[in-house]
Design an enzyme around this catalytic site. Structure first.
Site, short mmCIF file in Angstrom:
data_model
loop_
_atom_site.label_atom_id
_atom_site.label_comp_id
_atom_site.label_asym_id
_atom_site.label_seq_id
_atom_site.Cartn_x
_atom_site.Cartn_y
_atom_site.Cartn_z
NE ARG A 194 -4.23 -1.52 0.26
CZ ARG A 194 -4.40 -2.54 -0.57
NH1 ARG A 194 -3.52 -2.79 -1.53
NH2 ARG A 194 -5.48 -3.32 -0.47
CG HIS A 242 -3.07 -0.93 -6.93
ND1 HIS A 242 -3.45 -0.30 -5.78
CD2 HIS A 242 -3.12 -2.25 -6.64
CE1 HIS A 242 -3.72 -1.19 -4.84
NE2 HIS A 242 -3.52 -2.39 -5.34
#
Ligand code: OXD
Length: 279
Positions: A194, A242
């Site tokens: 993250r 991502h």
């Protein structure tokens, strides 16, 4: 099964990804909630229905993608492909001296389902790999440092650091100046967890000082990254949107259906999030 719409009758089970509080508040009868991804950090700021297990995806096709991504990033750095790409653009034929894998030990920060799978791929091409986990892993096939006290020792043993930790209050900014300082000089960071794990100022400082040689980042505080963000142009940092491990529809559905059936039979399932721990 239906896509939720305001005013729908309550469901027995829910499959969620970053749900709204409004949705959760409209579900008084849930027996379990399935998170359509591995990371459950987006649920942390919500008021979850009491006594309803939250079950996250475990692997479900993500481990293989993660292995590909991390191995590619490790090799790309180790074999200096960025330098060769720049040389090619200048029509420059300039072989560089070969590196030794022994000088590039890889460290996996976070040894859960994905971490354990990802650790195997650099080993398969000859890298030394160690890992760090919160709790001891006596039967692991590689050396796993455990607990906060051993984190610096783990980092000191590593030149290429791969972050696969869950995001919790205690792992926020875990990729910070102290961590970078502990790595072997000329270290390399791969973050597939993250964005909030990373203290970006510390990364830039470590790149400027040469303590880090570069980074591959797949996750960011703000996604998508704004077009004006200087990170797009920083040649020391490779950016991807991502995509290191997408949720695969078929595999995810199969896993969720299997667990739903097990729950209906009254059996225990794996992947239940410990809400006190945050993953
Ligand atoms: C996940 C993700 O947590 O895609 O599964 O980031």
């Amino acid at each position: 099964m239906r896509a939720w719409a305001e005013g729908d009758p309550p469901s027995d089970y829910a499959v969620v990804w970053k749900p709204s509080q409004r949705f959760l508040d409209s579900q008084p009868a849930l027996r379990a909630m399935f998170n359509a991804g591995a990371g459950v950090d987006a649920l942390a700021c919500l008021r979850l229905p009491k006594n309803v297990p939250v079950i996250r995806l475990e692997d479900a096709g993500m481990a293989e993608q993660m292995c590909e991504y991390v191995l590619h990033a490790v090799l790309h750095h180790y074999r200096e492909f960025d330098i060769y790409a720049a040389q090619e653009a200048k029509r420059l034929w300039a072989p560089r001296p070969p590196r030794r894998k022994a000088d590039y030990p890889v460290g996996i920060l976070g040894y859960g389902v994905l971490g354990q799978a990802v650790a195997k791929s650099p080993i398969s091409v000859g890298f030394q790999v160690v890992a760090w986990a919160r709790t001891p892993r006596a039967d692991a096939p590689i050396r796993v440092y455990s607990g906060d006290d051993s984190r610096v020792e783990f980092l000191q043993a590593v030149r290429i650091l791969v972050c696969l930790l869950p995001l919790t209050p205690s792992t926020r900014h875990v990729l910070n100046a102290t961590a970078f300082e502990a790595l072997r000089r000329g270290g390399y960071l791969i973050n597939v967890a993250r964005g909030a794990h990373l203290d970006r100022d510390a990364l830039l400082a470590a790149l400027d000082s040469g303590q880090l040689a570069g980074a591959t980042l797949d996750v960011f505080d703000q996604e998508p990254i704004p077009a004006a963000d200087p990170i797009w142009k920083d040649t020391r940092i490779r950016v991807t949107p991502h995509i290191s491990a997408a949720t695969l529809r078929h595999e995810a559905v199969e896993q969720i259906v299997g667990k739903l059936r097990a729950l209906e039979r009254g059996e225990a399932v794996t992947g239940v999030v410990a809400t006190d721990r945050g993953y």
